[in-house]
Design an enzyme around this catalytic site. Structure first.
Site, mmCIF file in Angstrom:
data_model
loop_
_atom_site.group_PDB
_atom_site.id
_atom_site.type_symbol
_atom_site.label_atom_id
_atom_site.label_comp_id
_atom_site.label_asym_id
_atom_site.label_seq_id
_atom_site.Cartn_x
_atom_site.Cartn_y
_atom_site.Cartn_z
ATOM 1 N N LYS A 34 0.855 -1.190 0.000
ATOM 2 C CA LYS A 34 0.000 0.000 0.000
ATOM 3 C C LYS A 34 0.886 1.234 0.000
ATOM 4 O O LYS A 34 1.769 1.373 0.855
ATOM 5 C CB LYS A 34 -0.903 0.023 1.233
ATOM 6 C CG LYS A 34 -1.780 1.281 1.284
ATOM 7 C CD LYS A 34 -2.804 1.196 2.396
ATOM 8 C CE LYS A 34 -2.327 1.746 3.720
ATOM 9 N NZ LYS A 34 -2.212 3.213 3.745
ATOM 10 N N ASP A 61 -3.376 4.325 -2.057
ATOM 11 C CA ASP A 61 -4.349 4.776 -1.055
ATOM 12 C C ASP A 61 -4.380 6.305 -1.006
ATOM 13 O O ASP A 61 -3.790 6.907 -0.110
ATOM 14 C CB ASP A 61 -3.914 4.173 0.297
ATOM 15 C CG ASP A 61 -4.814 4.557 1.445
ATOM 16 O OD1 ASP A 61 -5.973 4.947 1.200
ATOM 17 O OD2 ASP A 61 -4.358 4.460 2.604
ATOM 18 N N ASP A 66 -13.889 14.637 -4.310
ATOM 19 C CA ASP A 66 -14.022 15.938 -4.975
ATOM 20 C C ASP A 66 -15.279 15.879 -5.834
ATOM 21 O O ASP A 66 -16.041 14.906 -5.742
ATOM 22 C CB ASP A 66 -12.759 16.210 -5.820
ATOM 23 C CG ASP A 66 -12.489 17.703 -5.982
ATOM 24 O OD1 ASP A 66 -13.450 18.464 -6.215
ATOM 25 O OD2 ASP A 66 -11.318 18.116 -5.890
ATOM 26 N N THR A 121 -11.550 5.337 10.756
ATOM 27 C CA THR A 121 -11.586 4.812 12.131
ATOM 28 C C THR A 121 -11.174 5.880 13.149
ATOM 29 O O THR A 121 -11.376 5.716 14.337
ATOM 30 C CB THR A 121 -10.668 3.580 12.272
ATOM 31 O OG1 THR A 121 -9.438 3.860 11.625
ATOM 32 C CG2 THR A 121 -11.288 2.345 11.681
ATOM 33 N N ARG A 213 3.164 -1.163 10.771
ATOM 34 C CA ARG A 213 4.266 -1.285 11.731
ATOM 35 C C ARG A 213 4.562 -2.686 12.260
ATOM 36 O O ARG A 213 5.732 -2.996 12.503
ATOM 37 C CB ARG A 213 4.051 -0.280 12.877
ATOM 38 C CG ARG A 213 4.284 1.148 12.407
ATOM 39 C CD ARG A 213 3.626 2.161 13.285
ATOM 40 N NE ARG A 213 2.166 2.080 13.192
ATOM 41 C CZ ARG A 213 1.327 2.819 13.901
ATOM 42 N NH1 ARG A 213 1.802 3.699 14.762
ATOM 43 N NH2 ARG A 213 0.028 2.692 13.751
HETATM 44 O O1 C5P Z 1 1.129 0.630 11.136
HETATM 45 P P1 C5P Z 1 -0.305 0.197 11.012
HETATM 46 O O2 C5P Z 1 -0.488 -1.294 10.874
HETATM 47 O O3 C5P Z 1 -1.191 0.818 12.086
HETATM 48 O O4 C5P Z 1 -0.758 0.817 9.608
HETATM 49 C C1 C5P Z 1 -2.080 0.765 9.150
HETATM 50 C C2 C5P Z 1 -2.199 1.477 7.843
HETATM 51 O O5 C5P Z 1 -3.573 1.530 7.469
HETATM 52 C C3 C5P Z 1 -1.720 2.934 7.843
HETATM 53 O O6 C5P Z 1 -1.204 3.214 6.529
HETATM 54 C C4 C5P Z 1 -2.985 3.721 8.115
HETATM 55 O O7 C5P Z 1 -2.915 5.022 7.585
HETATM 56 C C5 C5P Z 1 -4.006 2.885 7.353
HETATM 57 N N1 C5P Z 1 -5.389 3.058 7.784
HETATM 58 C C6 C5P Z 1 -5.821 2.810 9.085
HETATM 59 N N2 C5P Z 1 -7.139 2.978 9.415
HETATM 60 C C7 C5P Z 1 -8.027 3.375 8.481
HETATM 61 C C8 C5P Z 1 -7.611 3.609 7.172
HETATM 62 C C9 C5P Z 1 -6.274 3.425 6.855
HETATM 63 O O8 C5P Z 1 -5.028 2.430 9.937
HETATM 64 N N3 C5P Z 1 -9.300 3.502 8.802
#
Ligand code: C5P
Length: 235
Positions: A34, A61, A66, A121, A213
């Site tokens: 992503k 992503d 718009d 979220t 992460r």
């Molecule tokens: O590091 P981590 O596993 O928390 O990363 C989750 C990824 O998913 C990040 O790129 C975050 O921006 C994205 N994301 C999220 N919750 C959402 C939409 C996207 O954590 N509702």
């Protein structure tokens, strides 16, 4: 549709990204990646082309939102980048989502998967009510936005893994759920709140989990990726 793990490449530069991707050079299975706003705005379309050239599938992503005409034209540009999945905000309306789909569809009829963000979220029910004047409970709002997304002809939504079951119930088993907020049972939750494990996400019915992460910050990212695939996709 094949269940899969998508690694969130939340890096600030091409240099950091390729240092990470080089770890996977010998992997038979090239991870699905992503690319979000930070990396895309820093490095532009060139980084998408280079990652594609290395054989990875890409979820771009950028969460477009718009007027329909602008989104349609922007999607036509992204479609030529040959990504595998991209997204819009369902809040942009059914008309905007239909325009996005039209823009994304290539002259030969092929197109990347297109999914929509329901409610982020990070948005709480309280803020939805106070700032957006949406009085319905957040779960109902998410299912309603998912129904709008299906009505517009898109392939699925981004949602919490904990919401994947109710989205499938409302929109059908073939409607994709792409779910961030995944952590190993013995891992650090960090700033995520509503999290679940890869195995539980599989049980609830997520089609794709987006994991950042727990893989990118692991001591051994390749081992963490393999563990994630094993728990989620059962390989
Ligand atoms: O590091 P981590 O596993 O928390 O990363 C989750 C990824 O998913 C990040 O790129 C975050 O921006 C994205 N994301 C999220 N919750 C959402 C939409 C996207 O954590 N509702």
């Amino acid at each position: 549709m094949q269940r899969d793990v998508i690694i969130a490449c939340d890096f600030k530069s091409a240099e950091d990204t390729f240092r990470f991707l080089d770890l996977f050079r010998d992997e038979a299975r090239k991870p699905f990646l992503k690319i979000g706003m930070e990396l895309f705005y820093a490095e532009g379309p060139a980084i998408v082309r280079e990652i594609k050239r290395r054989g990875h599938r890409i979820f771009l992503d950028l969460k477009l939102h718009d007027i329909p005409n602008t989104v349609k034209k922007a999607m036509a540009v992204l479609s030529r980048l040959d990504v595998d999945m991209c997204n819009v905000h369902a809040a942009g309306t059914v008309e905007m989502m239909r325009a996005a789909l039209e823009g994304l569809t290539r002259p030969d009829g092929t197109r990347p998967l297109l999914i929509a963000v329901t409610q982020l979220t990070s948005t709480s029910e309280e803020r939805m009510r106070r700032e957006l004047l949406i009085d319905a409970p957040i779960d109902r709002t998410i299912v309603h936005y998912a129904r709008n997304t299906r009505e517009a002809g898109l392939d699925g939504v981004v949602c919490s893994p904990l919401e994947a079951g109710m989205v499938h119930e409302a929109c059908g088993a073939g409607f994709l759920t792409v779910t961030p907020g995944v952590r190993f049972a013995d891992g650090d939750v960090a700033d995520q709140v509503r999290v679940t494990t890869p195995a539980r996400a599989r049980e609830i019915g997520s089609d794709f989990i987006v994991v950042g992460r727990p893989i990118t910050a692991a001591a051994d990212p390749v081992a963490a990726y393999r563990r994630c695939v094993a728990e989620f996709a059962g390989e």
